[in-house]
Motif scaffolding. Structure first.
Motif, PDB file in Angstrom:
ATOM      1  N   VAL A  62       9.834   3.622  -7.962  1.00  0.00           N
ATOM      2  CA  VAL A  62       9.058   3.297  -6.761  1.00  0.00           C
ATOM      3  C   VAL A  62       8.383   1.940  -6.914  1.00  0.00           C
ATOM      4  CG1 VAL A  62       7.126   4.018  -5.311  1.00  0.00           C
ATOM      5  CG2 VAL A  62       8.701   5.732  -6.218  1.00  0.00           C
ATOM      6  N   LEU A  63       7.773   1.702  -8.076  1.00  0.00           N
ATOM      7  CA  LEU A  63       7.086   0.428  -8.293  1.00  0.00           C
ATOM      8  C   LEU A  63       8.069  -0.742  -8.286  1.00  0.00           C
ATOM      9  CD1 LEU A  63       4.422   1.237 -11.036  1.00  0.00           C
ATOM     10  CD2 LEU A  63       4.089   0.949  -8.591  1.00  0.00           C
ATOM     11  N   ASN A  64       9.220  -0.568  -8.937  1.00  0.00           N
ATOM     12  CA  ASN A  64      10.190  -1.653  -8.970  1.00  0.00           C
ATOM     13  C   ASN A  64      10.802  -1.897  -7.599  1.00  0.00           C
ATOM     14  OD1 ASN A  64      10.995  -2.785 -11.892  1.00  0.00           O
ATOM     15  ND2 ASN A  64      10.330  -0.668 -12.102  1.00  0.00           N
ATOM     16  N   ALA A  65      10.948  -0.823  -6.819  1.00  0.00           N
ATOM     17  CA  ALA A  65      11.423  -1.015  -5.447  1.00  0.00           C
ATOM     18  C   ALA A  65      10.417  -1.831  -4.643  1.00  0.00           C
ATOM     19  CB  ALA A  65      11.664   0.338  -4.784  1.00  0.00           C
ATOM     20  N   GLY A  66       9.116  -1.544  -4.848  1.00  0.00           N
ATOM     21  CA  GLY A  66       8.082  -2.331  -4.186  1.00  0.00           C
ATOM     22  C   GLY A  66       8.064  -3.767  -4.653  1.00  0.00           C
ATOM     23  N   ARG A  67       8.357  -3.990  -5.930  1.00  0.00           N
ATOM     24  CA  ARG A  67       8.392  -5.358  -6.452  1.00  0.00           C
ATOM     25  C   ARG A  67       9.625  -6.106  -5.928  1.00  0.00           C
ATOM     26  NH1 ARG A  67       6.682  -9.563  -7.256  1.00  0.00           N
ATOM     27  NH2 ARG A  67       6.348 -10.660  -9.228  1.00  0.00           N
ATOM     28  N   ASP A  68      10.759  -5.394  -5.826  1.00  0.00           N
ATOM     29  CA  ASP A  68      11.983  -6.033  -5.328  1.00  0.00           C
ATOM     30  C   ASP A  68      11.831  -6.477  -3.881  1.00  0.00           C
ATOM     31  OD1 ASP A  68      13.276  -5.729  -7.738  1.00  0.00           O
ATOM     32  OD2 ASP A  68      14.174  -3.793  -7.207  1.00  0.00           O
TER      33      ASP A  68
ATOM     34  N   CYS B 253       0.830  -1.207   0.000  1.00  0.00           N
ATOM     35  CA  CYS B 253       0.000   0.000   0.000  1.00  0.00           C
ATOM     36  C   CYS B 253       0.865   1.257   0.000  1.00  0.00           C
ATOM     37  CB  CYS B 253      -0.928  -0.020   1.216  1.00  0.00           C
ATOM     38  SG  CYS B 253      -1.916   1.472   1.406  1.00  0.00           S
ATOM     39  N   VAL B 254       1.982   1.215   0.743  1.00  0.00           N
ATOM     40  CA  VAL B 254       2.875   2.379   0.822  1.00  0.00           C
ATOM     41  C   VAL B 254       3.491   2.681  -0.541  1.00  0.00           C
ATOM     42  CG1 VAL B 254       5.001   3.261   1.841  1.00  0.00           C
ATOM     43  CG2 VAL B 254       3.353   2.021   3.259  1.00  0.00           C
ATOM     44  N   PHE B 255       4.058   1.673  -1.182  1.00  0.00           N
ATOM     45  CA  PHE B 255       4.709   1.906  -2.471  1.00  0.00           C
ATOM     46  C   PHE B 255       3.686   2.280  -3.544  1.00  0.00           C
ATOM     47  CE2 PHE B 255       7.988  -0.661  -0.370  1.00  0.00           C
ATOM     48  CZ  PHE B 255       9.112   0.089  -0.665  1.00  0.00           C
ATOM     49  N   TRP B 256       2.511   1.659  -3.526  1.00  0.00           N
ATOM     50  CA  TRP B 256       1.440   1.998  -4.465  1.00  0.00           C
ATOM     51  C   TRP B 256       1.048   3.462  -4.302  1.00  0.00           C
ATOM     52  CZ3 TRP B 256      -1.976  -0.904  -7.826  1.00  0.00           C
ATOM     53  CH2 TRP B 256      -3.146  -0.221  -8.185  1.00  0.00           C
ATOM     54  N   SER B 257       0.845   3.903  -3.083  1.00  0.00           N
ATOM     55  CA  SER B 257       0.393   5.276  -2.832  1.00  0.00           C
ATOM     56  C   SER B 257       1.454   6.299  -3.203  1.00  0.00           C
ATOM     57  CB  SER B 257       0.003   5.434  -1.359  1.00  0.00           C
ATOM     58  OG  SER B 257      -1.024   4.531  -1.013  1.00  0.00           O
ATOM     59  N   VAL B 258       2.719   6.004  -2.898  1.00  0.00           N
ATOM     60  CA  VAL B 258       3.799   6.940  -3.238  1.00  0.00           C
ATOM     61  C   VAL B 258       3.943   7.059  -4.754  1.00  0.00           C
ATOM     62  CG1 VAL B 258       6.288   7.330  -3.095  1.00  0.00           C
ATOM     63  CG2 VAL B 258       5.034   6.576  -1.078  1.00  0.00           C
TER      64      VAL B 258
ATOM     65  N   LEU C 263      10.726  16.350  -4.085  1.00  0.00           N
ATOM     66  CA  LEU C 263      11.552  16.206  -2.881  1.00  0.00           C
ATOM     67  C   LEU C 263      10.811  15.431  -1.783  1.00  0.00           C
ATOM     68  CD1 LEU C 263      13.151  19.776  -2.728  1.00  0.00           C
ATOM     69  CD2 LEU C 263      14.204  17.655  -3.525  1.00  0.00           C
ATOM     70  N   CYS C 264       9.508  15.702  -1.637  1.00  0.00           N
ATOM     71  CA  CYS C 264       8.715  14.959  -0.650  1.00  0.00           C
ATOM     72  C   CYS C 264       8.634  13.476  -1.013  1.00  0.00           C
ATOM     73  CB  CYS C 264       7.312  15.552  -0.538  1.00  0.00           C
ATOM     74  SG  CYS C 264       7.268  17.205   0.191  1.00  0.00           S
ATOM     75  N   THR C 265       8.567  13.191  -2.311  1.00  0.00           N
ATOM     76  CA  THR C 265       8.529  11.795  -2.754  1.00  0.00           C
ATOM     77  C   THR C 265       9.801  11.068  -2.349  1.00  0.00           C
ATOM     78  OG1 THR C 265       7.125  12.396  -4.636  1.00  0.00           O
ATOM     79  CG2 THR C 265       8.292  10.292  -4.753  1.00  0.00           C
ATOM     80  N   TRP C 266      10.940  11.747  -2.481  1.00  0.00           N
ATOM     81  CA  TRP C 266      12.198  11.123  -2.074  1.00  0.00           C
ATOM     82  C   TRP C 266      12.210  10.832  -0.575  1.00  0.00           C
ATOM     83  CZ3 TRP C 266      15.897   8.742  -4.572  1.00  0.00           C
ATOM     84  CH2 TRP C 266      16.060   8.979  -5.947  1.00  0.00           C
ATOM     85  N   VAL C 267      11.684  11.764   0.209  1.00  0.00           N
ATOM     86  CA  VAL C 267      11.627  11.535   1.658  1.00  0.00           C
ATOM     87  C   VAL C 267      10.734  10.334   1.965  1.00  0.00           C
ATOM     88  CG1 VAL C 267      10.933  12.524   3.874  1.00  0.00           C
ATOM     89  CG2 VAL C 267      12.088  13.950   2.178  1.00  0.00           C
ATOM     90  N   LEU C 268       9.562  10.283   1.330  1.00  0.00           N
ATOM     91  CA  LEU C 268       8.649   9.160   1.549  1.00  0.00           C
ATOM     92  C   LEU C 268       9.272   7.850   1.085  1.00  0.00           C
ATOM     93  CD1 LEU C 268       5.284  10.789   0.407  1.00  0.00           C
ATOM     94  CD2 LEU C 268       5.964  10.245   2.749  1.00  0.00           C
TER      95      LEU C 268
END
Length: 756
Positions: free
Chosen positions: A299-305, A68-73, A110-115
């Protein structure tokens, strides 16, 4: 595994280039509107993304919170470089809406990077809560401080000690590229992704240092052309549409995609109601905030990894991001029609100035050889305290795919010291120095140099809008063909020729095209080192363009180095009888021409440097023979002629069939031909006319509409430019109503001349 290894390496260096091209000095929050829009969009998009993630029918029912976190970001992020390029393509960079959208995008980025960092720190590679989260956050914060207080000043100190005479060797580049991998390794060991270290290291490189350009040149083409496609291949291989459809309803897919796209638009529109932002601007900003790019795929690939996202959810979000990215630019080009702030100024022609007020000139150059002829023309334009000369010299540079977002913005702000390649930067510096040298010994001349980066297809928009912003009355363009060593004109650049034709059709003032044959070199100095008189010939056929050309040539009078000869070609009785309708139009214009010639003769009758001659001719062949005779008897340095836009004359009958360069007109094209004269430069002038320009632009817009019906979309929508503060659209004539007052004044002057 080999493919993924190279793909991840490409991703690390791509994110490094993202940080390298981002100048944090651009992040100057002068007002709260973009900050509020950015934070409101994030705060609403994140819970909406969570709701869509757990929506029944969307993917496998067994989901974990890390997904849910990676999807939302991924849903909430906005890709700043792609947004800046869309604004540049649509000529919206300097509009109020464009500035607000860019600032909001930077804050969101920048906020996306923090999240994203918190997402990496919060979950382990198995998708469960990370018990080492405090350690990860603390070590990452220490690395950020290390970049700010150690790495950045350390790199600056090393370069200051090792770089000699501004020369950077390949060793420095390899040192930086090795530092990218090292920083990625450090952040990977800290518990966050290696791209975090690469991004922070890119931000740490001193922005004004030449090493940035060298890294960009050496890395970008290889990275974008060979390595990054591997990353996109991995993204495609991981997406399994067939498997996704087993768990996701098609209707639910449409609902999720539409909801994902509308959440930013609705949020921005509602927020804008409280900040008094126009509805159309709010809609455009909301659409732009949906711009997705490499970061969202990261972000999506990080969530998949980390196994936070399973295959159906990853595929679903990848398709949603693809659709959202494809829709933004066409939707914005179609729906956003910004209103042009009308710029009213009366002095749009040289004829109206009459040497009594400031002459504002926009001088355009593509390459260094264009400069000498234009600067010499400006120097003989007789800048005086009564009528000073204000020159805006613009170096036109083609926008290529390698231009970064910060470069687009910096050059849009008219800063000539931008991050070009070494060759372009050196050429730009030389051009600026040559123009600025003109004002050193002339108190009545001021020069401002500008560098404009734009695609050739829309470069004329930047020129026209800059001319309007600077309120110039005359634009000087270089002819697209250059002088070859044997004295003939070369093939030239067809793109430059198209730019000249577009400027002639859309210009908000008079335009001159200079065919430079080395006016600065031929007979400019005597053997004693004293300046000799330059012979200038003004060939007057008749019509508004010729009256404008006479006004410019007249302006040169008064300098001891200028000797002006005005030759008026008068049609004989035979020519008038055989011309028919052309003769009737000529007689109508002749009354105004007579007034102009009479005023010129009356005010220069005591000037020994001015000679007026009338020649009676019966057709174009007689006219050419007369010009050849003039050239044989008295060789000239410069010919000044009118273009003769959409006007025929009995004295040029038969010449139109042989014209190869319509932008030069009949006489100008003949003079510029290689077999006519070998050393005289030619200045072809077209006078501004609101009616003719509006007709030309309306015809161009109609052509665009027909092309759109045939399947041509998007890119033909015009908006006002790179250096523009506002924009226009191709279905709306550029001149529209903004020049109605000037057009009425021109018509009134014309009728007054006939009456007199």
């Amino acid at each position: 595994m080999v493919l993924e290894t190279f793909a991840n390496l490409a991703l690390v260096y791509n994110i490094f280039l993202l940080g390298l091209g981002m100048d944090l000095r651009m992040v100057r929050i002068t007002e709260l509107k973009p900050v509020i829009i950015a934070f409101t969009g994030l705060l609403v998009a994140l819970p909406v993304g969570a709701f869509l993630y757990y929506l029944p029918g969307n993917g496998h029912p067994d989901k974990i919170i890390s997904g849910c976190v990676f999807w939302s970001v991924a849903l909430a992020c906005t890709n700043f470089p792609d947004l800046a390029r869309i604004l540049a393509d649509l000529k919206l960079l300097r509009s109020d809406m464009g500035r607000t959208a860019m600032c909001a995008a930077i804050v969101t980025d920048l906020c996306t990077w923090v999240l994203l960092v918190f997402g990496f720190a919060s979950f382990s590679k198995s998708g469960t809560w990370n018990k080492m989260m405090p350690f990860v956050i603390i070590t990452t914060a220490i690395f950020v401080l290390l970049c700010i207080f150690v790495i950045r000043p350390g790199i600056a100190w090393i370069f200051a000690k090792t770089v000699k005479a501004g020369h950077v060797g390949d060793t420095h580049v390899w040192f930086i590229l090795g530092g990218v991998v090292l920083c990625g390794l450090i952040t990977d060991a800290c518990g966050v992704h290696s791209i975090t270290g690469a991004f922070l290291f890119g931000l740490s490189i001193p922005h004004d240092h030449i090493i940035r350009n060298m890294i960009e040149e050496k890395l970008h083409d290889f990275l974008s052309g060979i390595l990054m496609p591997l990353f996109y291949i991995i993204c495609g291989l991981r997406a399994d549409i067939g498997f996704m459809l087993q768990f996701t309803d098609k209707f639910m897919m449409v609902v999720v995609i539409c909801s994902s796209f509308l959440v930013k638009i609705v949020t921005t529109v509602i927020t804008s109601l409280f900040m008094h932002i126009p509805m159309r601007d709010a809609f455009a900003i909301g659409a732009l905030m949906n711009t997705k790019g490499t970061l969202s795929l990261v972000v999506l690939n990080a969530g998949r990894d980390t196994k936070a996202l399973d295959s159906p959810m990853y595929t679903h979000m990848t398709i949603a991001l693809l659709v959202m990215s494809l829709v933004v630019e066409p939707l914005l080009a179609f729906a956003y029609k910004p209103k042009k702030k009308l710029a009213h100024y009366k002095h749009r022609t040289v004829q109206k100035i009459k040497g009594e007020t400031e002459l504002r000139v926009l001088a355009c150059v593509h390459v260094l050889p264009n400069v000498s002829g234009i600067t010499n023309l400006l120097q003989v334009s007789n800048a005086t305290k009564q009528s000073p000369l204000s020159v805006f010299a613009i170096h036109l540079v083609e926008l290529t795919g390698r231009t970064t977002a910060s470069l687009l913005i910096m050059n849009d702000e008219c800063k000539p010291k931008a991050n070009f390649s070494d060759r372009v930067r050196a050429e730009s510096d030389q051009i600026a120095e040559t123009f600025e040298a003109m004002e050193v010994n002339n108190d009545a001349m001021t020069v401002q140099t500008i560098t404009a980066v734009s695609p050739y297809a829309t470069m004329h928009e930047d020129i026209c809008v800059l001319a309007e912003d600077k309120r110039v009355c005359f634009i000087i363009l270089p002819y697209h063909k250059h002088l070859t060593p044997d004295g003939r004109m070369g093939e030239g650049n067809s793109s430059h020729a198209e730019i000249n034709q577009n400027v002639l059709s859309h210009a908000p003032c008079s335009v001159g095209i200079l065919v430079d044959r080395g006016m600065a070199m031929v007979r400019s100095e005597s053997f004693r080192g004293e300046s000799m008189k330059r012979e200038v010939a003004m060939l007057f056929v008749g019509g508004p363009d010729d009256r404008e050309a006479l006004s410019y040539a007249w302006r040169m009078v008064g300098q001891h180095v200028i000797k002006l000869t005005v030759v008026r070609f008068v049609p004989g009785r035979e020519a008038l009888i055989s011309s028919g309708k052309v003769a009737a139009e000529y007689e109508r214009e002749k009354q105004v021409d007579d007034e102009c010639i009479y005023e010129f003769n009356f005010k220069t009758m005591n000037d020994s440097s001015v000679k007026y001659i009338e020649k009676v001719v019966n057709d174009g062949q007689d006219t050419i023979a007369t010009i050849r005779e003039m050239e044989d008897n008295n060789s000239y340095d410069l010919y000044v002629v009118g273009r003769g836009y959409n006007s025929d004359s009995p004295v040029t009958a038969g010449l139109n069939d042989w014209s190869s360069s319509p932008e030069l007109g009949t006489i100008g094209d003949t003079l510029a031909s290689s077999n006519f004269t070998m050393h005289a430069s030619v200045l072809v002038i077209q006078q501004y006319s609101a009616t003719k320009r509006q007709a030309a632009v309306t015809a161009a817009a109609a052509t665009t509409v027909m092309g759109a019906v045939a399947g041509v979309t998007g890119n033909n929508l015009e908006s006002a430019g790179g250096d523009a503060k506002m924009t226009r659209d191709a279905h709306e004539p550029f001149m529209k109503s903004m020049y109605e007052d000037e057009d009425e004044d021109d018509e009134e002057d014309h009728q007054y001349g006939i009456h007199r």
